[in-house]
Design a protein around this motif. Sequence first.
Motif, PDB file in Angstrom:
ATOM      1  N   ALA A 308       0.659  -1.180  -0.010  1.00 38.82           N
ATOM      2  CA  ALA A 308       0.028  -0.094   0.001  1.00 38.82           C
ATOM      3  C   ALA A 308       0.954   1.299  -0.018  1.00 38.82           C
ATOM      4  CB  ALA A 308      -0.771  -0.057   1.232  1.00 38.82           C
ATOM      5  N   SER A 311       2.044   2.737  -3.435  1.00 39.06           N
ATOM      6  CA  SER A 311       0.939   2.464  -4.411  1.00 39.06           C
ATOM      7  C   SER A 311       0.387   4.091  -4.186  1.00 39.06           C
ATOM      8  CB  SER A 311      -0.052   1.639  -3.908  1.00 39.06           C
ATOM      9  OG  SER A 311       0.390   0.310  -4.052  1.00 39.06           O
ATOM     10  N   PHE A 313      -2.624   5.133  -2.196  1.00 41.18           N
ATOM     11  CA  PHE A 313      -3.242   4.750  -1.291  1.00 41.18           C
ATOM     12  C   PHE A 313      -4.371   5.357  -0.817  1.00 41.18           C
ATOM     13  CE2 PHE A 313      -1.923   3.006   3.292  1.00 41.18           C
ATOM     14  CZ  PHE A 313      -3.198   2.281   3.308  1.00 41.18           C
ATOM     15  N   TYR A 528      -6.062   0.418  -2.597  1.00 45.33           N
ATOM     16  CA  TYR A 528      -4.938   1.097  -3.344  1.00 45.33           C
ATOM     17  C   TYR A 528      -4.849   0.533  -4.759  1.00 45.33           C
ATOM     18  CZ  TYR A 528      -2.154  -2.762  -1.272  1.00 45.33           C
ATOM     19  OH  TYR A 528      -1.642  -3.947  -0.861  1.00 45.33           O
ATOM     20  N   GLN A 539      -0.378   8.690  -0.528  1.00 44.99           N
ATOM     21  CA  GLN A 539      -1.491   8.654   0.271  1.00 44.99           C
ATOM     22  C   GLN A 539      -2.568   9.713  -0.245  1.00 44.99           C
ATOM     23  OE1 GLN A 539      -1.211   8.380   4.522  1.00 44.99           O
ATOM     24  NE2 GLN A 539       0.322   6.613   4.245  1.00 44.99           N
TER      25      GLN A 539
END
Length: 652
Positions: A308, A311, A313, A528, A539
């Motif tokens: 995550a 990524s 996220f 994600y 994020q």
Amino acid sequence: MLFPKRHSLLKTFAITFLFFAILIRVCLYFFSIKLIDFSILNFIKIFAIGFFYDIGSLTYFLALYVVYLLIIPAKLHGSKLDKIITNFAYGLFLFVIIFSFLAEIPFWQEYQRRFNFIAVDYLLYTYEVVENIHQTFPIPLLIGVIFLILFLSIRYAKHKNAYNNTFQNSDSFKAKLIPSSIIITILILFHFNIKNTQAEVFDNVNENELAKSGLYSFFAAYKSNELNFKDFYQTIDSSENYTILRNKITAENDSLLSDSKDIIRFTRNNGKEQKPNVIFIGLESLNARFMPSFSNNENWAIAIDSLANKSIFFTNLFATGTRTIRGMEAITLAIPPTPGRSIVKRKSNHNLFTIGEIFKQKGYTRTFMYGGDGHFDNMTNYFSYNGFDIIDRKKSHRINTKLPTKRTRIEDNEVTFENAWAACDGDLYNKLLKYADQQHKTKQPFFNFVMTSSNHQPYTFPKGVINSDENTRENAIKYTDKTFKEFFEKAKTKPWFKNTVFVVMADHCCYSAGRTEINVENHHIPAYIFNLKNEKPRQIDKLSSQIDIFPTLFGYLNWSYENKLFGKDISKMSLEEERAFVGNHRKVGLLKPNKLLILDTQKQHTTYYWNKEKNKLTKTKTDSILLKETIAYYQSAYELFKNGGLKIASEK
């Protein structure tokens, strides 16, 4: 005397029924002691209301036998036929109530609910349910307990001379008429005037459930699996409804293609279109709080969490419901949850405008992959009749040869371990790797929708994979996490990996019940997008919903397309647009950054102030604008599905 001798066994059955009903309520009460707002008054009300519903439930059983007792003349009392019918009926009814009362305990432990629509759905899938019970509790022991209680109940009846009194009497029709009339009258009054929801007089959902009868709740759920929104919920004028909705779902890069009561629009994203392979991995029952990124101290899902953080996220995303098919509905249709059963299980759910249709527009193959028998919960039919090929662990007697798309079986030699629900995640991932290798050779981009299952009761998995073989939720998650890690280690060695985007998201949370009507924390899930080209890991903390993930992916891929999706591109959302949809079988809600508005049956609604840090809901005054917005989302979702507005244009 109210009950003549002929009704002795009936009276004994009633006493036995009420004894077990009260005993089960006491057990469930203590199981829930930490989740209820204890007070002496509420305690008395729970058991008083519960006793009322138990009486009503009991009359359904008594009415069948009381009619028999009424019509059989006195000269046949105690005859061979009378004894056969009575003994069989008494034993059968006792078995049914003992089994149902015992079944309430594991059901409550899993869902903190009396029997509901989930129990109704499970009744249709005998193999999976029986196997699940067998793998959770030793079947011989369970059967032994049932027959022990059955034996003791019959001994009690004999001790009370109920059998002798029932067979050895000459009670007249007139003597039997009074109790028969009372029982049938109670049944009629209860059946036509009492609703299960009338037991819900408490602010605490667990107390509401404790006040109900499990058996009555089961049949109430059976009758109400589909709820007519206009009959049960607050509505607004149709033209105002669609005006609000179209305004809320239309982004700056959207162009509405109709001025009618529809949401069809063209979404334009600038830039060169990318067409990587896309693999969606649905993680069964994975709460966000199981991951270290969400300050979880247990660290059960380390590998899932690690990926995550490499990524895009989405850290503030919520599941629409509490079951896998509700998650599938949200993900594939990008639609808020409609009350009642998921669209995956409803009639007229073929040829819908799913995300698969957008992949089809872009030249992709589409495949649904599940380690169990896709017959369960109607998944095979839903995905196949919406254009997906199927790969599952189908049972030979459940093969539907009329499916419009290809169906491939996960063969016995491809399975190293399976439980009641499915082959283990490790086997499913190996099948996915093998299938992706085949897809890569065709040079056509593919979209695979993969649904895992190992993090599901009875939490069984292959031995020796993790440090403990104990069948617990914690270990099931650790197994899920390890096989997830191993899959990506293998996938990275594949020639198709560099050109494949992975969308990872939970279908729903476990422990979906709580203190309040809808426990917001128990809808918070991880999601994600991994391996996107030209996108750095980061994020995104915007409040969002399962229905938004694929519109967001399409935005990152610079796709322009026609659609009928309620979901929006999270990366383009403004603060004012942030929202999520949460619901259960009957209650549906719109979640804002600091408020939750819940629509309930009987045309009721409740607004809460939401303290996210403490996961606390406090009742507050309703904002009429928020109320109309909430109604517009759910009323429109219901109407569009019912009137064919979600169908592919050529199929309406």
